[in-house]
Design an enzyme around this catalytic site. Structure first.
Site, PDB file in Angstrom:
ATOM      1  N   GLY A 171      50.523  40.654  40.682  1.00 37.19           N
ATOM      2  CA  GLY A 171      49.397  41.565  40.892  1.00 37.19           C
ATOM      3  C   GLY A 171      48.837  41.569  42.312  1.00 37.19           C
ATOM      4  N   ASP A 179      39.210  38.139  35.711  1.00 39.16           N
ATOM      5  CA  ASP A 179      38.789  38.749  34.455  1.00 39.16           C
ATOM      6  C   ASP A 179      38.203  37.649  33.563  1.00 39.16           C
ATOM      7  OD1 ASP A 179      38.474  40.434  32.311  1.00 39.16           O
ATOM      8  OD2 ASP A 179      40.594  40.576  31.819  1.00 39.16           O
ATOM      9  N   VAL A 219      41.777  48.324  34.874  1.00 41.49           N
ATOM     10  CA  VAL A 219      42.121  49.084  36.080  1.00 41.49           C
ATOM     11  C   VAL A 219      43.592  48.877  36.459  1.00 41.49           C
ATOM     12  CG1 VAL A 219      39.791  49.126  37.022  1.00 41.49           C
ATOM     13  CG2 VAL A 219      41.263  47.189  37.540  1.00 41.49           C
ATOM     14  N   ASP A 223      48.852  46.175  37.230  1.00 44.88           N
ATOM     15  CA  ASP A 223      49.733  46.897  36.309  1.00 44.88           C
ATOM     16  C   ASP A 223      49.134  47.039  34.923  1.00 44.88           C
ATOM     17  OD1 ASP A 223      50.067  44.040  35.665  1.00 44.88           O
ATOM     18  OD2 ASP A 223      51.590  44.759  34.271  1.00 44.88           O
TER      19      ASP A 223
HETATM   20  P1  IMP Z   1      42.297  36.413  33.609  1.00 40.25           P
HETATM   21  O1  IMP Z   1      43.154  35.214  33.336  1.00 40.25           O
HETATM   22  O2  IMP Z   1      41.795  37.059  32.339  1.00 40.25           O
HETATM   23  O3  IMP Z   1      41.174  36.209  34.607  1.00 40.25           O
HETATM   24  O4  IMP Z   1      43.232  37.542  34.175  1.00 40.25           O
HETATM   25  C1  IMP Z   1      43.869  37.423  35.341  1.00 40.25           C
HETATM   26  C2  IMP Z   1      45.092  38.286  35.432  1.00 40.25           C
HETATM   27  O5  IMP Z   1      45.143  39.291  34.428  1.00 40.25           O
HETATM   28  C3  IMP Z   1      45.046  39.026  36.740  1.00 40.25           C
HETATM   29  O6  IMP Z   1      45.645  38.279  37.757  1.00 40.25           O
HETATM   30  C4  IMP Z   1      45.753  40.310  36.415  1.00 40.25           C
HETATM   31  O7  IMP Z   1      47.144  40.167  36.647  1.00 40.25           O
HETATM   32  C5  IMP Z   1      45.498  40.541  34.942  1.00 40.25           C
HETATM   33  N1  IMP Z   1      44.370  41.487  34.722  1.00 40.25           N
HETATM   34  C6  IMP Z   1      43.098  41.218  34.373  1.00 40.25           C
HETATM   35  N2  IMP Z   1      42.348  42.334  34.275  1.00 40.25           N
HETATM   36  C7  IMP Z   1      43.185  43.348  34.593  1.00 40.25           C
HETATM   37  C8  IMP Z   1      43.004  44.773  34.698  1.00 40.25           C
HETATM   38  O8  IMP Z   1      41.918  45.356  34.505  1.00 40.25           O
HETATM   39  N3  IMP Z   1      44.117  45.477  35.039  1.00 40.25           N
HETATM   40  C9  IMP Z   1      45.335  44.899  35.293  1.00 40.25           C
HETATM   41  N4  IMP Z   1      45.533  43.589  35.216  1.00 40.25           N
HETATM   42  C10 IMP Z   1      44.467  42.811  34.865  1.00 40.25           C
HETATM   43 MG    MG Z   2      49.120  41.697  35.472  1.00 43.22          MG
END
Ligand code: IMP
Ligand code: MG
Length: 231
Positions: free
Chosen positions: A82, A151, A201, A207
């Site tokens: 990403g 996120d 997003v 993606d």
């Molecule tokens: P987390 O572990 O939930 O904080 O998510 C982190 C990873 O999830 C990021 O590095 C992204 O690759 C993916 N991600 C989280 N939110 C989004 C989004 O809205 N769109 C696309 N990828 C996301």
């Molecule tokens: Mg991703």
């Protein structure tokens, strides 16, 4: 993008066997590339940050990072895939003798909610000897983790934890986007490009099921597309 003449193309019929000039092929490739971007734009509910807005913010972030890491041994750890576009555009604005290492991490497994189960995929396994958690040698160095979006916090918390075992001098976290929400795991961020609402997003590296990464801007994906079965 340079404007290439369409004229040579107009002289060739569909079944014409004559060799087309190279300019004609370039024209066709440019036309179909912008056509693809227009096609993907239709899948967005709205654009959040266009290219100039992203680049203006990167200028500011790069200036701050360059200033704060001037006399330090900076190693950037990019969390793939990403962060690809973000890393490429940000690092070209930082004129320091930094090192770059990459970690591949997966936590979404094709869904829109993180599974919380973070898998490390060694991006450069052969260089570091292979294995699930093969880490770059960052002992004594100042690490800056770069990721696309914060996120739930699962990914960055796990990345930070594992990098701490490599005994760096310091660790800071830089994300392009941060969702305003209650997180499953708290993560302290040192540099944030933009704060956004809790929406899904895509674009500029982000993606949905591995698509839309090549959109040059960031937008909110239409909700109904998130609910469609994977093809
Ligand atoms: P987390 O572990 O939930 O904080 O998510 C982190 C990873 O999830 C990021 O590095 C992204 O690759 C993916 N991600 C989280 N939110 C989004 C989004 O809205 N769109 C696309 N990828 C996301
Ligand atoms: Mg991703």
């Amino acid at each position: 993008m340079p404007v290439l003449p369409l004229a040579p193309f107009l002289h060739f019929g569909r079944n014409d066997k004559r060799v087309r000039p190279a300019a004609t092929y370039r024209t066709l490739i440019c036309a179909s590339a912008s056509g693809l971007v227009i096609l993907m734009r239709g899948d967005l509910e709205r654009v959040l940050f266009d290219e100039p807005a992203i680049h203006r913010r990167l200028d500011e972030m790069a200036a701050q990072i360059s200033d704060e890491y001037r006399e330090r041994d900076l190693t950037v750890i990019a969390v793939l895939h990403g962060s690809l576009m973000f890393v490429a555009d940000l690092l070209r604005r930082i004129p320091l003798p930094l090192k770059l290492e990459c970690l591949s991490v997966a936590s979404y497994h094709g869904k829109v909610q993180t599974s919380g189960d973070v898998i490390f995929i060694p991006a450069t396994a052969s260089r570091f000897g292979g294995g699930q958690t093969a880490l770059p040698n960052v002992a004594g160095r100042d690490i800056l983790i770069l990721d696309d979006i914060l996120d739930s916090g699962h990914t960055l918390a796990a990345v930070r934890e594992i990098l701490e075992t490599a005994k760096p001098q310091s660790i800071r976290v830089c994300v392009l986007l941060s969702k305003k929400k209650q997180r499953a795991r708290e993560v302290d961020t040192d540099y944030v490009g933009f704060e956004i609402e809790d929406e899904f997003v895509v674009g500029y590296g982000l993606d949905f099921r591995e698509r839309y990464r090549n959109l040059p801007y960031i937008g909110v994906l239409r909700r109904e597309l998130l609910e469609q079965p994977d093809k």
